[in-house]
Scaffold this motif. Sequence first.
Motif, PDB file in Angstrom:
ATOM      1  N   THR A   7       0.873  -1.214  -0.119  1.00 21.80           N
ATOM      2  CA  THR A   7       0.118  -0.013   0.202  1.00 21.80           C
ATOM      3  C   THR A   7       0.816   1.256   0.018  1.00 21.80           C
ATOM      4  O   THR A   7       1.616   1.471   0.850  1.00 21.80           O
ATOM      5  N   TYR A   8       0.692   2.058  -1.135  1.00 15.73           N
ATOM      6  CA  TYR A   8       1.447   3.258  -1.210  1.00 15.73           C
ATOM      7  C   TYR A   8       0.909   4.206  -2.115  1.00 15.73           C
ATOM      8  O   TYR A   8      -0.104   4.017  -2.794  1.00 15.73           O
ATOM      9  N   PHE A   9       1.287   5.417  -2.179  1.00 12.72           N
ATOM     10  CA  PHE A   9       0.690   6.456  -2.772  1.00 12.72           C
ATOM     11  C   PHE A   9       0.829   6.116  -4.321  1.00 12.72           C
ATOM     12  O   PHE A   9       1.729   5.488  -4.735  1.00 12.72           O
ATOM     13  N   GLY A  14       9.233   7.268  -4.498  1.00 12.93           N
ATOM     14  CA  GLY A  14       9.202   7.181  -3.229  1.00 12.93           C
ATOM     15  C   GLY A  14       9.453   6.096  -2.361  1.00 12.93           C
ATOM     16  O   GLY A  14       9.965   5.082  -3.104  1.00 12.93           O
ATOM     17  N   ARG A  15       8.796   5.714  -1.352  1.00  9.11           N
ATOM     18  CA  ARG A  15       9.420   4.668  -0.259  1.00  9.11           C
ATOM     19  C   ARG A  15       9.145   3.346  -0.849  1.00  9.11           C
ATOM     20  O   ARG A  15       9.679   2.470  -0.600  1.00  9.11           O
ATOM     21  N   ALA A  16       7.859   3.003  -1.387  1.00  6.33           N
ATOM     22  CA  ALA A  16       7.520   1.796  -1.759  1.00  6.33           C
ATOM     23  C   ALA A  16       8.123   1.336  -3.223  1.00  6.33           C
ATOM     24  O   ALA A  16       7.952   0.151  -3.515  1.00  6.33           O
ATOM     25  N   ASP A  39      -6.520  10.667  -0.373  1.00  8.43           N
ATOM     26  CA  ASP A  39      -7.186   9.588   0.361  1.00  8.43           C
ATOM     27  C   ASP A  39      -6.051   9.203   1.634  1.00  8.43           C
ATOM     28  O   ASP A  39      -6.386   8.390   2.353  1.00  8.43           O
ATOM     29  N   PHE A  40      -4.879  10.041   1.662  1.00  8.34           N
ATOM     30  CA  PHE A  40      -3.984   9.468   2.624  1.00  8.34           C
ATOM     31  C   PHE A  40      -4.405   9.558   4.199  1.00  8.34           C
ATOM     32  O   PHE A  40      -4.207   8.745   4.831  1.00  8.34           O
ATOM     33  N   ALA A  41      -5.185  10.727   4.418  1.00  7.95           N
ATOM     34  CA  ALA A  41      -5.756  10.840   5.755  1.00  7.95           C
ATOM     35  C   ALA A  41      -6.621   9.613   6.232  1.00  7.95           C
ATOM     36  O   ALA A  41      -6.467   9.180   7.381  1.00  7.95           O
ATOM     37  N   GLY A  50       0.616   5.929  11.222  1.00  7.89           N
ATOM     38  CA  GLY A  50       0.125   7.118  10.282  1.00  7.89           C
ATOM     39  C   GLY A  50       1.109   7.252   9.110  1.00  7.89           C
ATOM     40  O   GLY A  50       1.081   8.152   8.487  1.00  7.89           O
ATOM     41  N   GLN A  51       1.839   6.109   8.640  1.00  9.66           N
ATOM     42  CA  GLN A  51       2.833   6.348   7.518  1.00  9.66           C
ATOM     43  C   GLN A  51       2.464   5.191   6.691  1.00  9.66           C
ATOM     44  O   GLN A  51       2.031   3.903   6.877  1.00  9.66           O
ATOM     45  N   VAL A  52       3.021   5.352   5.396  1.00 13.52           N
ATOM     46  CA  VAL A  52       2.995   4.497   4.163  1.00 13.52           C
ATOM     47  C   VAL A  52       4.493   4.452   3.842  1.00 13.52           C
ATOM     48  O   VAL A  52       5.164   5.424   4.097  1.00 13.52           O
ATOM     49  N   PRO A  53       5.090   3.289   3.183  1.00  9.92           N
ATOM     50  CA  PRO A  53       4.087   2.256   2.715  1.00  9.92           C
ATOM     51  C   PRO A  53       4.011   1.170   3.936  1.00  9.92           C
ATOM     52  O   PRO A  53       4.523   1.148   5.071  1.00  9.92           O
ATOM     53  N   THR A  54       3.189   0.174   3.675  1.00  9.32           N
ATOM     54  CA  THR A  54       2.814  -0.999   4.498  1.00  9.32           C
ATOM     55  C   THR A  54       2.809  -1.976   3.468  1.00  9.32           C
ATOM     56  O   THR A  54       2.435  -1.845   2.214  1.00  9.32           O
ATOM     57  N   THR A  63       5.204  -2.799   8.390  1.00  8.79           N
ATOM     58  CA  THR A  63       5.832  -1.372   8.085  1.00  8.79           C
ATOM     59  C   THR A  63       7.496  -1.155   7.799  1.00  8.79           C
ATOM     60  O   THR A  63       8.158  -2.373   7.889  1.00  8.79           O
ATOM     61  N   GLN A  64       7.960  -0.189   7.504  1.00  9.36           N
ATOM     62  CA  GLN A  64       9.216   0.123   7.248  1.00  9.36           C
ATOM     63  C   GLN A  64       9.781  -0.137   6.041  1.00  9.36           C
ATOM     64  O   GLN A  64       9.866  -1.395   5.664  1.00  9.36           O
ATOM     65  N   SER A  65       9.859   0.814   5.017  1.00 11.70           N
ATOM     66  CA  SER A  65      10.074   0.685   3.760  1.00 11.70           C
ATOM     67  C   SER A  65      11.464  -0.221   3.322  1.00 11.70           C
ATOM     68  O   SER A  65      11.373  -1.247   2.646  1.00 11.70           O
ATOM     69  N   VAL A  96      20.544   6.118   1.643  1.00  9.35           N
ATOM     70  CA  VAL A  96      19.535   6.894   0.809  1.00  9.35           C
ATOM     71  C   VAL A  96      18.351   7.259   1.858  1.00  9.35           C
ATOM     72  O   VAL A  96      17.664   8.301   1.634  1.00  9.35           O
ATOM     73  N   GLU A  97      18.035   6.192   2.806  1.00  9.52           N
ATOM     74  CA  GLU A  97      16.703   6.686   3.746  1.00  9.52           C
ATOM     75  C   GLU A  97      17.338   7.919   4.424  1.00  9.52           C
ATOM     76  O   GLU A  97      16.178   8.667   4.938  1.00  9.52           O
ATOM     77  N   ASP A  98      18.244   7.962   5.159  1.00 10.57           N
ATOM     78  CA  ASP A  98      18.836   9.201   6.007  1.00 10.57           C
ATOM     79  C   ASP A  98      18.556  10.514   4.972  1.00 10.57           C
ATOM     80  O   ASP A  98      18.088  11.401   5.669  1.00 10.57           O
TER      81      ASP A  98
HETATM   82  N1  GSH Z   1      10.509   4.683   8.709  1.00  9.59           N
HETATM   83  C1  GSH Z   1       9.144   4.715   7.691  1.00  9.59           C
HETATM   84  C2  GSH Z   1       8.826   6.010   7.347  1.00  9.59           C
HETATM   85  C3  GSH Z   1       7.845   6.071   6.509  1.00  9.59           C
HETATM   86  C4  GSH Z   1       7.356   7.600   5.934  1.00  9.59           C
HETATM   87  O1  GSH Z   1       7.628   8.609   6.534  1.00  9.59           O
HETATM   88  N2  GSH Z   1       6.451   7.437   5.027  1.00  9.59           N
HETATM   89  C5  GSH Z   1       6.070   8.957   4.655  1.00  9.59           C
HETATM   90  C6  GSH Z   1       5.389   8.706   3.038  1.00  9.59           C
HETATM   91  S1  GSH Z   1       6.713   8.420   2.072  1.00  9.59           S
HETATM   92  C7  GSH Z   1       4.692   9.093   5.427  1.00  9.59           C
HETATM   93  O2  GSH Z   1       3.821   8.345   5.443  1.00  9.59           O
HETATM   94  N3  GSH Z   1       4.709  10.314   6.264  1.00  9.59           N
HETATM   95  C8  GSH Z   1       3.641  10.902   7.173  1.00  9.59           C
HETATM   96  C9  GSH Z   1       3.950  10.742   8.637  1.00  9.59           C
HETATM   97  O3  GSH Z   1       5.173  10.424   8.636  1.00  9.59           O
HETATM   98  O4  GSH Z   1       3.181  11.639   9.143  1.00  9.59           O
HETATM   99  C10 GSH Z   1       9.562   3.775   6.481  1.00  9.59           C
HETATM  100  O5  GSH Z   1      10.824   4.089   5.999  1.00  9.59           O
HETATM  101  O6  GSH Z   1       8.562   3.129   5.921  1.00  9.59           O
END
Ligand code: GSH
Length: 206
Positions: A7-9, A14-16, A39-41, A50-54, A63-65, A96-98
């Motif tokens: 699940t992702y944008f 991006g992260r997914a 639809d993110f909310a 409250g984050q994606v991806p899942t 969780t955690q990309s 890259v995540e940092d």
């Molecule tokens: N550590 C998490 C970070 C995920 C993250 O920050 N995703 C962003 C979208 S790319 C998000 O959902 N941000 C909303 C928030 O952190 O409130 C991962 O790597 O999946």
Amino acid sequence: MSQLKLTYFDIHGGRAEPARLALHIGGIAFEDSRFGFADFAEVRKSTPFGQVPTLDVDGVQVTQSDAITRYAGKLTGLYPADPFQALLCDEVLAAVEDVTIKLGATFGLAGDALKDARAALVAGPITTYLRWLQSQLQAHGGQYFADNRLTVADLKVFVYVRGLNSGRLDHVPTDLVAQVAPQLNAHLQMVAQTPAIAQYYAQFAA
Ligand SMILES: N[C@@H](CCC(=O)N[C@@H](CS)C(=O)NCC(=O)O)C(=O)O
């Protein structure tokens, strides 16, 4: 085979995206659950942070990309079996995540605050990380980041560099990578021309 739902944008980045690409390259069936920004909310209510991806694996939500990317890499043979090569791969994912987190911190800004924050990132951390990534590439043969073959580290850098080049990030010059780490653009071209990746993006081009 497990049932996978990612699940992702609904964006090509991006992260997914590294996990999407890995699963596609490996021919692993998965539900590519995309949603629009509007639809993110709603979607985030169903996630623990409250984050994606899942990633749902047989109904278990994860969780955690980078963990998801590594799992996709293991399923598809795109993650090194050798512990040291895996370490090199992990190092690139984490770096890259940092720098992605640093960029993410500017997303709520606007006007001069955004401009100044992005200019500072471009002059500082983004350039530092790009140069380091290029040096890692050179140190490991110039073509791949680990294991002398395509791994999820290459996919992570590919997605990141493509995002920087895209022009969608205000105040990040589209020629930044070309100026400070041109070998990453050669790497990007090489990954983009990998038949499975070229075919993956072609399906969205129509
Ligand atoms: N550590 C998490 C970070 C995920 C993250 O920050 N995703 C962003 C979208 S790319 C998000 O959902 N941000 C909303 C928030 O952190 O409130 C991962 O790597 O999946």
